[in-house]
Design a protein around this motif. Structure first.
Motif, mmCIF file in Angstrom:
data_model
loop_
_atom_site.group_PDB
_atom_site.id
_atom_site.type_symbol
_atom_site.label_atom_id
_atom_site.label_comp_id
_atom_site.label_asym_id
_atom_site.label_seq_id
_atom_site.Cartn_x
_atom_site.Cartn_y
_atom_site.Cartn_z
ATOM 1 N N PRO A 1 -42.415 9.930 93.250
ATOM 2 C CA PRO A 1 -42.773 11.360 93.324
ATOM 3 C C PRO A 1 -44.260 11.544 93.612
ATOM 4 O O PRO A 1 -45.085 11.573 92.696
ATOM 5 N N GLN B 1 -46.265 14.158 91.685
ATOM 6 C CA GLN B 1 -46.343 14.049 90.231
ATOM 7 C C GLN B 1 -47.685 13.428 89.853
ATOM 8 O O GLN B 1 -48.210 12.575 90.566
ATOM 9 N N SER C 1 -48.000 9.375 89.856
ATOM 10 C CA SER C 1 -47.209 9.228 91.077
ATOM 11 C C SER C 1 -46.675 7.818 91.275
ATOM 12 O O SER C 1 -45.976 7.563 92.251
ATOM 13 N N ASN D 1 -38.974 11.636 94.957
ATOM 14 C CA ASN D 1 -39.001 12.276 96.264
ATOM 15 C C ASN D 1 -37.758 11.869 97.034
ATOM 16 O O ASN D 1 -37.311 10.720 96.941
ATOM 17 N N GLU E 1 -39.582 17.042 96.518
ATOM 18 C CA GLU E 1 -39.664 16.520 95.159
ATOM 19 C C GLU E 1 -38.529 17.108 94.324
ATOM 20 O O GLU E 1 -38.321 18.321 94.293
#
Length: 727
Positions: free
Chosen positions: A406, A409, A412, A431, A494
């Protein structure tokens, strides 16, 4: 009285058997062989099964399967059972009229009046009372993926399926691994039934309204010459590649478009050229059955057959072959169209060839009951039956989704992160991007996450550097994406999921599937699948080694008399401001951030950072647990590390500067080896090994993460010691 009843009964049986013979196009072994080759020709089924987590990566696809049959054998079983099912569950005459389709009339078998009897093979492929319809294949596949069969049992099913397991006849919203395997096997079987119908549409008798008996020449020949077809590689000849022209006719639903693209018309004087046509259109317009020789406008009957004609005309093909020791000339009509054959029909017994005359005065009896005719037919029709069948498999399994970390985020580098191990993982972010070929867009559908996992046996601690027994069967957790129904192909979207139950910290063999169901291109009820073998729950450990100092190649307890003596230049018994600091230090406000290895991100003193207010000198902390890919970036720093020793002669501490390390994720799973790797181990393809994590043993602790230590000579470390020597 009884003998009359017996006679009547025998008559009924005979009629029913004749009906069944009319229903059967290719015989069982031919359908099975066409289907077997279609599976091999398919470009999408193997990657789709890998994406669904059904076929382990590296496994031998040809020999892999479920429920005691290979994947291919389940599809073959459906292709076979489509003819056999009525003998078991239905009236024999039912099937006699549902394996025909005339692309000109858009009907199945018809009376001379044009009235349809029963239903066409296209209608059968969609019939809600057909438990092996194309739509049912989707429902079975979806149930296998998400573990919920309620949609199937809500359907109008009038017959029991072969092999039904009794407890699956009730609604189950949490199917077990074994149940899912059974539903997936049935999905493949249902596809086999649809392939059978496509293959029947390649048989001229079944597209030209010929309610034939058991001796129909082409069907009999293909069954008797199966060895010839295999030896001469007819199943993989030109035309056997997956048919893709459905994409040119998106206004026609699948599987209909595979049989009929609605281009052929009764007024046409030539067949359609090339591959852009349904298989029923091709077999109808280019070939004939024994009882429909020149019965329709196509293939075109040469006008010269009505008058005197010349044998040298390009409409004829003269073959000379020895018969009983004498050369005999056989007169054939050829189909001059590019999709046609050299031997369309043989001049029969009413036509003796006159070598000394170029013309005759009477009509001919043409027949398709000839070896050369049926050999030519099979050479053209069998590969197409393979290619169109493979094309349907590719279409069904074409939907694909790429799953990545993601990127938006904060952390990540992970899909999920928690602090409390007793809580488990309840929140996953990722994702997703549409990677379906041919530009089909996912514009409106449901999106569900399926987490598949095992558990360590008896709850044993998974964080050990050794093999640990796990449960035999998989467990599953599902979640649905909220407020989003589209997955773009241009950029990742996402997705956030709240799991219905927590993924335990002792989970092993963890994988995730993303299942989209809805609009995909022109298809309204498609299924697309994404798959990711993510890490098992992985801890982030921090061990502060700031209670040790390294001097002259040896480790000493920080603040000890031995350490102070080595740096006490003025002999006052303490480390002064101008001397090396050999005292223990605590760490204040330690921040860390987990990000993608390809794009490391520094912690920002953000509330989402991993924040540890204090780490005492010599303290070990298991800070968080996460799910990620194989590697991620760990970036960290500390605002302050003051001395924690009362007699410290130094007035200040130090900041731990920003640093980034590569952190590996844990794998505790069955790892499937490639065929080459198996061979190197002396194993057959499909072999596997068991992977488990490796911890760092440090000062009596098994840890995975960061060891905080002095790296500056002025801070009690002269780089002459190894951390490994502290064990």
């Amino acid at each position: 009285m009884c003998k009359y009843i017996i006679k009547i009964s025998m008559t009924i049986v005979f009629i029913e058997l004749i009906s069944l013979s009319a229903a059967i196009a290719y015989k069982k072994n031919v359908h099975i062989k066409i289907t077997e080759n279609a599976v091999l020709q398919s470009q999408e089924i193997q990657p789709a099964l890998e994406s669904a987590g059904i076929l382990p990566p590296g496994a031998d696809f040809k020999n892999a399967g479920v429920k005691n049959l290979t994947f291919s054998e389940w599809i073959q079983h459906g292709a076979d059972w489509e003819d056999g099912i009525q003998m078991v569950w239905g009236e024999p005459q039912d099937i006699a009229f549902c394996h025909f389709y005339n692309p000109i009339a858009d009907k199945g078998y018809m009376f001379p009046s044009g009235a349809e009897i029963g239903q066409s093979l296209i209608s059968r492929s969609h019939d809600v009372t057909n438990e092996w319809s194309y739509e049912m294949a989707k429902k079975l596949y979806y149930a296998a993926l998400i573990g919920d069969n309620s949609e199937i049992l809500d359907s109008d099913i009038t017959r029991m399926r072969s092999g039904w397991v009794p407890h699956l006849l009730v609604t189950l919203t949490e199917l077990t691994e074994e149940d899912r395997d059974q539903y997936f096997a049935w999905a493949l079987q249902a596809l086999g039934h649809t392939l059978h119908l496509i293959q029947d549409a390649s048989v001229p008798a079944h597209t030209r309204n010929d309610f034939h008996g058991p001796m129909e020449p082409y069907e009999r020949w293909t069954n008797n010459k199966l060895d010839y077809l295999e030896d001469n590689k007819i199943f993989t000849a030109d035309g056997s590649n997956p048919w893709t022209n459905w994409s040119q006719h998106t206004d026609i639903i699948v599987p209909d478009v595979f049989m009929d693209t609605n281009q052929l018309d009764a007024s046409d004087t030539e067949p359609i050229s090339g591959s852009d046509q349904g298989i029923a259109e091709y077999s109808y317009a280019n070939f004939m059955s024994e009882d429909t020789v020149f019965a329709y406008g196509l293939p075109v009957r040469p006008e010269e057959l009505d008058f005197f004609f010349n044998y040298q005309s390009e409409d004829f093909n003269l073959d000379v072959r020895p018969v009983n020791g004498r050369d005999m000339t056989f007169v054939y009509l050829r189909n001059k169209h590019p999709g046609g054959v050299e031997h369309l029909s043989l001049a029969g017994v009413l036509h003796p060839y006159h070598p000394n005359s170029s013309s005759i005065y009477y009509d001919l009896r043409w027949t398709t009951d000839d070896n050369e005719v049926n050999k030519d037919y099979a050479t053209k029709l069998i590969p197409r039956a393979v290619g169109y069948s493979a094309g349907l498999l590719d279409y069904f399994f074409r939907g694909s989704i790429e799953i990545t970390l993601p990127s938006n985020q904060y952390h990540s580098g992970v899909y999920a992160i928690i602090e409390d191990p007793d809580q488990g993982f309840t929140h996953i972010m990722l994702n997703a991007r549409n990677t379906t070929p041919d530009g089909d867009e996912m514009t409106d559908g449901s999106i569900e996450l399926v987490v598949k996992y095992k558990l360590t046996l008896n709850g044993e601690d998974p964080f050990q550097s050794k093999y640990i027994e796990t449960t035999e069967s998989y467990s599953y957790i599902t979640a649905e994406a909220k407020n989003i129904s589209e997955i773009s192909r241009n950029e990742s979207v996402e997705l956030e999921f709240e799991l219905k139950e927590a993924l335990p910290i002792n989970a092993t063999d963890v994988t995730i599937n993303l299942v989209y169901r809805g609009v995909l291109g022109s298809e309204q009820d498609a299924i697309a699948v994404g798959y990711k073998d993510i890490s098992e729950p992985t801890p982030l450990d921090i061990f502060s080694n700031l209670d040790k100092v390294c001097l002259s190649g040896n480790w000493y307890d920080a603040g000890s008399a031995e350490a102070i003596a080595l740096i006490d230049e003025n002999g006052n018994g303490i480390s002064d401001e101008n001397e090396i600091d050999v005292y223990p230090h605590d760490v204040k406000d330690y921040y860390a951030r987990l990000s993608s290895i390809s794009d490391p991100q520094a912690p920002l003193q953000d509330p989402e950072d991993i924040h540890i207010p204090e780490i005492k000198a010599g303290e070990f902390k298991r800070v968080v647990y996460f799910l990620g890919d194989d590697e991620l970036a760990l970036s960290r720093f500390s605002l302050w590390s003051p001395c924690s020793y009362p007699g410290d002669g130094h007035s200040s501490g130090s900041q731990i500067p920003l640093g980034t390390d590569t952190l590996t994720s844990f794998r505790r799973q069955t790892y499937w080896l490639t065929a080459e790797e198996c061979a190197a181990m002396g194993e057959t393809p499909g072999c596997s090994i068991r992977r488990y994590p490796s911890f760092t043993s440090f000062r009596g602790v098994e840890m995975h993460g960061v060891r905080i230590t002095y790296e500056d000579e002025s801070w009690g470390h002269d780089n002459t010691c190894s951390l490994d020597n502290l064990n």
